[in-house]
Enzyme design. Sequence first.
Site, mmCIF file in Angstrom:
data_model
loop_
_atom_site.group_PDB
_atom_site.id
_atom_site.type_symbol
_atom_site.label_atom_id
_atom_site.label_comp_id
_atom_site.label_asym_id
_atom_site.label_seq_id
_atom_site.Cartn_x
_atom_site.Cartn_y
_atom_site.Cartn_z
ATOM 1 N N LYS A 58 0.353 -1.180 -0.338
ATOM 2 C CA LYS A 58 -0.019 0.267 0.119
ATOM 3 C C LYS A 58 0.773 1.394 -0.126
ATOM 4 C CE LYS A 58 -3.854 -1.134 -0.610
ATOM 5 N NZ LYS A 58 -3.510 -1.784 -1.544
ATOM 6 N N HIS A 125 6.706 -7.371 -2.464
ATOM 7 C CA HIS A 125 6.811 -6.451 -0.985
ATOM 8 C C HIS A 125 7.971 -6.784 -0.412
ATOM 9 C CE1 HIS A 125 3.652 -4.750 -2.227
ATOM 10 N NE2 HIS A 125 2.644 -5.592 -2.561
ATOM 11 N N SER A 155 -4.591 2.368 4.681
ATOM 12 C CA SER A 155 -4.834 2.421 2.617
ATOM 13 C C SER A 155 -4.955 0.085 3.387
ATOM 14 C CB SER A 155 -4.044 2.671 2.077
ATOM 15 O OG SER A 155 -4.046 2.204 0.463
#
Length: 314
Positions: A58, A125, A155
């Site tokens: 995010k 990620h 988020s």
Amino acid sequence: MSNGNDTATAEDNKCLDKTDTHVYGGVKLMWTCMPSTLDALKTFEVRDDDVFLVTYPKAGTTWLQELVSLISMDGDIDEVVDIPVDARAPHLEITVPFDRQGTITAPPSYLSIATMDSPRLIKTHLPMDLLPRQIKEKRTKVIYVARNPKDLAVSFFHFYKVNPFLATYKAWGDFLTDFMKGDVIYGKWCDHVISWWKERHSDNVLFLKYEDMKKDLKSATEEISLFMGKELDQSTISRIAEHCSFDSMKKNPMTLKTYLCAAMDIDADKESPFVRKGKVGGWKDQFTVAQNEALNRLYRRWMHGTGLDFDFEI
Ligand code: PPS
């Protein structure tokens, strides 16, 4: 749960529910980041001209995918317009696609990335310690985007809410508590960000902040282009920045990831988790005064002595 993945191990199959997580190398991960994949990624063959797009979830990953893939095509929008952003810069550690029941129907993403033509753009990620070792050894290009933890947490909470593969939090406060402890997928935000902040002077690393991209996308586009060895003229830079503006991305099904939302049964028309509000300072609508003070205290501890700081409003 059925699992059609040839390379899955008994360890992978311990996940019995589609929202299961597991801990690998001390980091909580979705079961779609399988232990066998993470084992294999340690020795994943990295090429000299790969570019890794690395983020904590995010932080603006989709934005970076769109920007970098367009830059790699010298700003030729026709080259990207029909190709989903995750096909241009696929997600290294995940196994997709999956249906809503969580049935694996394809091999892990890294196997198809291994056969992609060069130059490859690869999204991940994963925290630094879980990345392919050759990134460090070969000093492969890494573009890292960091985002202030308040907007990012909001988020992330929305993502947890809509993603059928993540256990839902009933209350925002409970999510925030887990986020502050690092008990969410991909682990502690501060460890992720600081590990790359420390590498910011390495010539193979470009460290960007979401808030700076928001303030001046043209400058960020130019910086990324130069880092990628592309000298693009000003009108091309402007065209790329315009194409990657929030309003433009919000209308673009390839960056909205409508296809992925459909597979995950998310109503992207109602609220896309990938191009949602795109604000700096939106956290003020979510945090209570007490939550804000608690995160401020923690943030000061996290950042102490690092020289790293974020804008929380612009
Ligand atoms: S994911 O699931 O980790 O890949 O999500 P990620 O793409 O990293 O983050 C999604 C957030 O990035 C915002 N976003 C943008 N902000 C500004 N400009 C542009 N063009 C843009 N594109 C995506 C998106 O709206 C998500 O943030 P929130 O705060 O939820 O709106």
